[in-house]
Every structure is written in C-alpha cells, then in structure tokens.
Design an enzyme around this catalytic site. Structure first.
Site, PDB file in Angstrom:
ATOM      1  N   ILE A  91       0.844  -1.204   0.000  1.00 35.25           N
ATOM      2  CA  ILE A  91       0.000   0.000   0.000  1.00 35.25           C
ATOM      3  C   ILE A  91       0.879   1.253   0.000  1.00 35.25           C
ATOM      4  N   ASP A 147      11.822   3.026   5.129  1.00 38.49           N
ATOM      5  CA  ASP A 147      11.426   1.613   5.074  1.00 38.49           C
ATOM      6  C   ASP A 147      12.645   0.747   5.415  1.00 38.49           C
ATOM      7  N   LEU A 177      12.957  -2.281   4.391  1.00 38.04           N
ATOM      8  CA  LEU A 177      13.111  -3.254   3.298  1.00 38.04           C
ATOM      9  C   LEU A 177      13.165  -4.684   3.842  1.00 38.04           C
ATOM     10  N   ASP A 235      14.945   1.227  10.414  1.00 33.94           N
ATOM     11  CA  ASP A 235      13.999   0.394  11.147  1.00 33.94           C
ATOM     12  C   ASP A 235      13.269   1.249  12.183  1.00 33.94           C
ATOM     13  N   ILE A 236      11.969   1.227  12.159  1.00 36.60           N
ATOM     14  CA  ILE A 236      11.213   2.072  13.105  1.00 36.60           C
ATOM     15  C   ILE A 236      11.351   1.594  14.556  1.00 36.60           C
ATOM     16  N   LEU A 288       2.642   3.672   7.665  1.00 35.96           N
ATOM     17  CA  LEU A 288       2.155   2.379   7.140  1.00 35.96           C
ATOM     18  C   LEU A 288       3.066   1.212   7.500  1.00 35.96           C
ATOM     19  N   SER A 328       2.478  -7.359   8.347  1.00 33.81           N
ATOM     20  CA  SER A 328       1.076  -7.249   7.916  1.00 33.81           C
ATOM     21  C   SER A 328       0.371  -8.572   7.624  1.00 33.81           C
ATOM     22  N   THR A 342      -6.211  -1.265  10.205  1.00 32.98           N
ATOM     23  CA  THR A 342      -6.998  -2.295   9.542  1.00 32.98           C
ATOM     24  C   THR A 342      -8.356  -2.482  10.224  1.00 32.98           C
ATOM     25  N   ASP A 343      -9.310  -2.994   9.463  1.00 36.67           N
ATOM     26  CA  ASP A 343     -10.612  -3.303  10.074  1.00 36.67           C
ATOM     27  C   ASP A 343     -10.538  -4.542  10.968  1.00 36.67           C
ATOM     28  N   GLU A 344      -9.398  -5.273  10.900  1.00 42.41           N
ATOM     29  CA  GLU A 344      -9.300  -6.517  11.671  1.00 42.41           C
ATOM     30  C   GLU A 344      -9.263  -6.256  13.177  1.00 42.41           C
ATOM     31  N   TYR A 368      -1.659 -10.468  14.754  1.00 46.82           N
ATOM     32  CA  TYR A 368      -1.566  -9.289  13.879  1.00 46.82           C
ATOM     33  C   TYR A 368      -2.566  -8.218  14.304  1.00 46.82           C
ATOM     34  N   LYS A 384      -2.015  -4.421  15.853  1.00 46.49           N
ATOM     35  CA  LYS A 384      -2.521  -3.200  15.210  1.00 46.49           C
ATOM     36  C   LYS A 384      -3.487  -2.476  16.152  1.00 46.49           C
ATOM     37  N   ARG A 394      -7.069 -21.849   9.264  1.00 45.27           N
ATOM     38  CA  ARG A 394      -6.202 -20.953  10.040  1.00 45.27           C
ATOM     39  C   ARG A 394      -6.741 -20.928  11.475  1.00 45.27           C
TER      40      ARG A 394
HETATM   41  P1  NAD Z   1       3.361  -4.727   3.492  1.00 45.81           P
HETATM   42  O1  NAD Z   1       3.700  -5.890   4.365  1.00 45.81           O
HETATM   43  O2  NAD Z   1       3.217  -4.928   2.029  1.00 45.81           O
HETATM   44  O3  NAD Z   1       4.442  -3.568   3.674  1.00 45.81           O
HETATM   45  C1  NAD Z   1       4.947  -3.198   4.921  1.00 45.81           C
HETATM   46  C2  NAD Z   1       6.172  -2.325   4.687  1.00 45.81           C
HETATM   47  O4  NAD Z   1       6.680  -1.948   5.983  1.00 45.81           O
HETATM   48  C3  NAD Z   1       7.302  -3.037   3.945  1.00 45.81           C
HETATM   49  O5  NAD Z   1       7.832  -2.192   2.952  1.00 45.81           O
HETATM   50  C4  NAD Z   1       8.338  -3.307   5.030  1.00 45.81           C
HETATM   51  O6  NAD Z   1       9.668  -3.328   4.539  1.00 45.81           O
HETATM   52  C5  NAD Z   1       8.095  -2.139   5.987  1.00 45.81           C
HETATM   53  N1  NAD Z   1       8.510  -2.467   7.351  1.00 45.81           N
HETATM   54  C6  NAD Z   1       8.199  -3.580   8.072  1.00 45.81           C
HETATM   55  N2  NAD Z   1       8.787  -3.536   9.266  1.00 45.81           N
HETATM   56  C7  NAD Z   1       9.466  -2.360   9.323  1.00 45.81           C
HETATM   57  C8  NAD Z   1      10.270  -1.747  10.318  1.00 45.81           C
HETATM   58  N3  NAD Z   1      10.498  -2.336  11.499  1.00 45.81           N
HETATM   59  N4  NAD Z   1      10.787  -0.515  10.046  1.00 45.81           N
HETATM   60  C9  NAD Z   1      10.554   0.082   8.856  1.00 45.81           C
HETATM   61  N5  NAD Z   1       9.828  -0.467   7.872  1.00 45.81           N
HETATM   62  C10 NAD Z   1       9.288  -1.673   8.115  1.00 45.81           C
HETATM   63  O7  NAD Z   1       2.045  -4.120   4.134  1.00 45.81           O
HETATM   64  P2  NAD Z   1       0.779  -3.452   3.424  1.00 45.81           P
HETATM   65  O8  NAD Z   1      -0.164  -4.512   3.065  1.00 45.81           O
HETATM   66  O9  NAD Z   1       1.241  -2.490   2.415  1.00 45.81           O
HETATM   67  O10 NAD Z   1       0.163  -2.672   4.661  1.00 45.81           O
HETATM   68  C11 NAD Z   1       0.588  -1.351   4.975  1.00 45.81           C
HETATM   69  C12 NAD Z   1      -0.172  -0.860   6.201  1.00 45.81           C
HETATM   70  O11 NAD Z   1      -1.565  -0.888   5.929  1.00 45.81           O
HETATM   71  C13 NAD Z   1       0.047  -1.734   7.434  1.00 45.81           C
HETATM   72  O12 NAD Z   1       0.120  -0.885   8.546  1.00 45.81           O
HETATM   73  C14 NAD Z   1      -1.198  -2.594   7.483  1.00 45.81           C
HETATM   74  O13 NAD Z   1      -1.501  -2.962   8.811  1.00 45.81           O
HETATM   75  C15 NAD Z   1      -2.235  -1.660   6.905  1.00 45.81           C
HETATM   76  N6  NAD Z   1      -3.376  -2.307   6.220  1.00 45.81           N
HETATM   77  C16 NAD Z   1      -3.150  -3.262   5.273  1.00 45.81           C
HETATM   78  C17 NAD Z   1      -4.236  -3.817   4.621  1.00 45.81           C
HETATM   79  C18 NAD Z   1      -4.057  -4.845   3.527  1.00 45.81           C
HETATM   80  O14 NAD Z   1      -5.045  -5.407   3.038  1.00 45.81           O
HETATM   81  N7  NAD Z   1      -2.853  -5.125   3.073  1.00 45.81           N
HETATM   82  C19 NAD Z   1      -5.542  -3.424   4.943  1.00 45.81           C
HETATM   83  C20 NAD Z   1      -5.724  -2.445   5.918  1.00 45.81           C
HETATM   84  C21 NAD Z   1      -4.620  -1.881   6.549  1.00 45.81           C
HETATM   85  P1  TYD Z   2      -5.270 -12.793   3.651  1.00 45.91           P
HETATM   86  O1  TYD Z   2      -5.048 -12.359   2.240  1.00 45.91           O
HETATM   87  O2  TYD Z   2      -4.148 -13.443   4.380  1.00 45.91           O
HETATM   88  O3  TYD Z   2      -5.825 -11.524   4.436  1.00 45.91           O
HETATM   89  P2  TYD Z   2      -6.472 -11.442   5.930  1.00 45.91           P
HETATM   90  O4  TYD Z   2      -6.181 -12.704   6.654  1.00 45.91           O
HETATM   91  O5  TYD Z   2      -5.741 -10.282   6.510  1.00 45.91           O
HETATM   92  O6  TYD Z   2      -7.935 -11.201   5.726  1.00 45.91           O
HETATM   93  O7  TYD Z   2      -6.489 -13.798   3.664  1.00 45.91           O
HETATM   94  C1  TYD Z   2      -7.751 -13.450   3.115  1.00 45.91           C
HETATM   95  C2  TYD Z   2      -8.692 -14.589   3.364  1.00 45.91           C
HETATM   96  O8  TYD Z   2      -8.257 -15.730   2.600  1.00 45.91           O
HETATM   97  C3  TYD Z   2      -8.707 -15.082   4.799  1.00 45.91           C
HETATM   98  O9  TYD Z   2     -10.034 -15.505   5.127  1.00 45.91           O
HETATM   99  C4  TYD Z   2      -7.777 -16.267   4.819  1.00 45.91           C
HETATM  100  C5  TYD Z   2      -7.963 -16.848   3.439  1.00 45.91           C
HETATM  101  N1  TYD Z   2      -6.775 -17.508   2.852  1.00 45.91           N
HETATM  102  C6  TYD Z   2      -6.879 -18.790   2.328  1.00 45.91           C
HETATM  103  O10 TYD Z   2      -7.966 -19.425   2.355  1.00 45.91           O
HETATM  104  N2  TYD Z   2      -5.760 -19.370   1.789  1.00 45.91           N
HETATM  105  C7  TYD Z   2      -4.567 -18.726   1.754  1.00 45.91           C
HETATM  106  O11 TYD Z   2      -3.563 -19.306   1.259  1.00 45.91           O
HETATM  107  C8  TYD Z   2      -4.475 -17.407   2.275  1.00 45.91           C
HETATM  108  C9  TYD Z   2      -3.175 -16.657   2.273  1.00 45.91           C
HETATM  109  C10 TYD Z   2      -5.607 -16.823   2.821  1.00 45.91           C
END
Ligand code: NAD
Ligand code: TYD
Length: 353
Positions: free
Chosen positions: A18, A39, A41, A65-66, A87, A91, A135-137, A160, A164, A291
């Site tokens: 994101i 980041d 990385l 690193d944060i 962000l 995740s 996140t909504d989680e 997770y 959050k 899971r």
């Molecule tokens: P991602 O895992 O793709 O990216 C996370 C980034 O954070 C990476 O570039 C990683 O290198 C960096 N990072 C991790 N640990 C770090 C540290 N200690 N110091 C500095 N950088 C660090 O995650 P994403 O899916 O892009 O999610 C971004 C944010 O949005 C997260 O806070 C997540 O909780 C939130 N979010 C994600 C989703 C989703 O569906 N992916 C939905 C809602 C909210």
């Molecule tokens: P995921 O993409 O891991 O997001 P989140 O757990 O944060 O919602 O998973 C989305 C949904 O898909 C979740 O209900 C778990 C399911 N899932 C599978 O059934 N198989 C998989 O291999 C993965 C990664 C997720």
C-alpha cells in the site's frame, strides 16, 4: 473543512504494497512537498515498487527500522516533518501466528517510537499531523450480518490484529495525553499491483500461473471486503488533507466476497487470460487445514468517509481484478525477484497439509 497543507512528509513503509501506491500518488500530486520514504526493506518491502519515482526531485528514500529509537530520534531531529503517514508494519496474519513477537516489535514498539519523536515536532508546529494507517481486523469478526462502524468496539483475534489494535490505542492515547494531533483510518482487505504473493489474491494468481495448488483454508466460507489499493491510496490522500484531527475513518470496498467464490472468479479470469479451457484452474483448488482463530467475516460501513469527504471506490471488483491480473502478467520479473530468498522456505511450511 479543515485543511492541512504540509511541506515535508514522512511516509513509513513506503516500499511495501500500500505504501508504494501512497508514495507514488503523493510524489505525483504534490510536487511542492518533500516526500521522505522510510522503510526497513523487509521481505515485504521492495524498491522495485518505486522504480518510476526514484529519481523525482521531491522524493527521497531512507533505509531504516522504526524499532530503532536512536535512529528515529535522529531522523526526526534532522528533518522537521510536517506530517507522518505511518504504514510500516508486519502485515500478514499467518506470519503473526508463527512469530507474534516480531509483530509486537514493529507494530507496537515501532509505532510508539514514531509517536515519541513526533511529540517534539508537534510542539513547534500546530499543523503537525500523525496519520496512522490501520486495519478493520481490529474490530474482530462479524457474524453473517452487520458492518464495522467507527464506534464498533475493538475485539482483535489474531496476533496481527492485536498488535494493530494496540498501536491504534497508543495513537489515540498520545492524542488524549499529550495532545498529539492524529487521525486513524481502518481499512478492509486491499488487493492490486505490488502485493507480496503471500496474501490470498496475489498468492493464488502466482500459483495458477505456476500450476500449483490453491490452498483454501477450511471450507472457504469466510468473507472479506475487498478494495483496490489505488482507491485506498486516494482515500489516504483525502483523509490526510481534509480529515478531522482526532477522528477515525473506516475505509472499505462495499464489496464482500466469500473466499471460495472469489477463488472461483479468479480461476475463471485466469483461464481466459492463459487461454486455458474453462475449469482448468479450478482443479487446483485444495481445501487445507483452517487458520487458527480464523475470523469469519469482515465488512466495512464506509458511509462516514463517503459523506464527509466524498470518497468512494472508483473501480468495480471485476475491473480491479483484471488490472491486477494484467499487472502480475506484465511483471513476472518482479514476481521472480520477490519469491526468491526465504519465500520457498516459508511456503514449504504453509503447504504441508
Ligand atoms: P506490506 O507488508 O506490504 O508492507 C509493509 C512495509 O513496511 C514493507 O515495505 C516493510 O519493509 C516495511 N517495514 C516492516 N517492518 C518495518 C520496520 N520495522 N521498520 C521500517 N519499515 C518496516 O504491508 P501493506 O499490506 O502495504 O500494509 C501497509 C499498512 O496498511 C500496514 O500498517 C497494514 O496494517 C495496513 N493495512 C493493510 C491492509 C491490507 O489489506 N494489506 C488493509 C488495511 C490496513
Ligand atoms: P489474507 O489475504 O491473508 O488476508 P487477511 O487474513 O488479513 O484477511 O487472507 C484473506 C482470506 O483468505 C482469509 O479468510 C484467509 C484466506 N486464505 C486462504 O484461504 N488461503 C490462503 O492461502 C491465504 C493466504 C488466505
């Protein structure tokens, strides 16, 4: 409406999924801002995600690193950021089940480090804003009916979401205790280009291309509300500039899918894309062990951001999925690079069922 017009912005986690879309959007839209991407990385962060902006004058990257307090304090003392869009996080729910501590470190301690460093800047800058992306989680699981609203009580079920939720509480607490100006947004599941192939959609696209099993957890009757990542980036832009300080905004796609139905749709679209006979990819579906603590359903009521800031998703799910699939086809090199390293090791464990 309150307007926040900053000049120097720190975006954490900008090399991730994101974050890279947020960085790209801000660099393109706000040539008068200085955008710093911080980041570490990790496996999820990849500067390839930002190739197209790396030489732009208003953009710079800092590797760090944060969780490193001295590094963060030093960075903040050398840069008078007007705003932070946070962000950076661990995740992935499945990883949080096998290694909860690293989620506490980055998501909780890392966030508190950023909050502490922000206090100093906020003292001298009434326009300072700490915008926390969540996140909504954190709300836990819905039953068959109902939607998450901004005032839904927190009830996280996975390590997770617990990490959050904790970080959200710290942000709010810094707002109350130290008057740090903040906004939080809680978004539903994102999908789109640049997503690491461990989350459902990119993992299944990757596996269909490779003719590998599609591991559907449990019976697949779990529901998620999917949002195209560029629509989330647009919402973040709006909230950052026009959101009300001290408020929370829920962001969602108005787009609920059961995992099994989504998987079948993806299989149909991929069969077309790969010129395979209809039904070919569906044969890859494999039901595997569920899971632990699997949340049944997430769905967002996004009416607040819709009414107050005029935001709504711009693409349908079918459009977004097609664009996503096309992106993974056009970026096979990216897929190859991110799936080297510890990826295979990690997935050997996941596929043991
Ligand atoms: P991602 O895992 O793709 O990216 C996370 C980034 O954070 C990476 O570039 C990683 O290198 C960096 N990072 C991790 N640990 C770090 C540290 N200690 N110091 C500095 N950088 C660090 O995650 P994403 O899916 O892009 O999610 C971004 C944010 O949005 C997260 O806070 C997540 O909780 C939130 N979010 C994600 C989703 C989703 O569906 N992916 C939905 C809602 C909210
Ligand atoms: P995921 O993409 O891991 O997001 P989140 O757990 O944060 O919602 O998973 C989305 C949904 O898909 C979740 O209900 C778990 C399911 N899932 C599978 O059934 N198989 C998989 O291999 C993965 C990664 C997720």
């Amino acid at each position: 409406m309150e307007k926040n017009i900053p000049k120097s912005i720190l975006i954490t986690g900008g090399a991730g999924f994101i974050g890279s879309h947020v960085v790209r959007r801000f660099v393109a839209q706000y040539s008068n801002y200085k955008i710093v991407n911080l980041d570490a990385l990790t496996y999820a962060g990849n500067l390839e995600n930002l190739k197209d902006v790396q030489n732009t004058a208003n953009y710079s990257f800092v590797k760090g690193d944060i969780t490193d307090t001295d590094f963060i304090n030093d960075l903040f003392s050398r840069n008078k950021f007007d705003g932070v869009i946070h962000l950076a996080a661990e995740s992935h729910v499945d990883r949080s089940i096998s290694d909860p501590l690293s989620f506490v470190r980055t998501n909780v301690l890392g966030t508190v480090n950023l909050l502490n460093a922000s206090l100093e800047l906020a003292k001298n800058n009434p326009n300072f804003l700490f915008y926390h992306i969540s996140t909504d989680e954190v709300y836990g699981s819905l039953g068959e009916k109902g939607l998450f609203k901004e005032n839904t009580p927190y009830n996280p079920n996975s390590p997770y979401s617990a990490s959050k939720a904790s970080s959200d509480h710290f942000v709010r607490a810094y707002g109350e205790t130290y008057k740090l100006p903040y906004i939080i947004s809680n978004c539903s599941n994102n999908y789109g280009p640049n997503q690491f192939p461990e989350k459902l959609i990119p993992l299944f696209i990757h596996n269909i291309i490779q003719n590998k099993p599609l591991p559907v957890y449990g019976d697949g009757n779990y529901t998620r509300d999917w949002l195209y990542v560029k629509d989330h980036a647009e919402a973040i832009d709006l909230v950052f500039h026009q959101g009300k300080k001290g408020e929370t905004y829920n962001i969602g796609g108005f787009n609920e899918w059961k995992n099994i139905d989504l998987t079948r749709l993806l299989c149909r679209l991929m069969d077309k894309k790969l010129n395979r006979a209809e039904g070919t990819s569906e044969k890859l579906i494999t039901f595997v062990k569920d899971r632990p603590g699997h949340d049944l359903r997430y769905a967002i009521d996004a009416s607040k951001i819709n009414k107050e800031l005029g935001w709504e998703p711009s693409v349908t799910f079918e459009e977004g999925l097609e664009q996503t699939i096309d992106w993974y086809f056009e970026n096979k090199d990216w897929l190859g690079h991110v799936t080297s390293g510890d990826y295979l090791e990690y997935y050997k464990k996941q596929y043991q069922e």
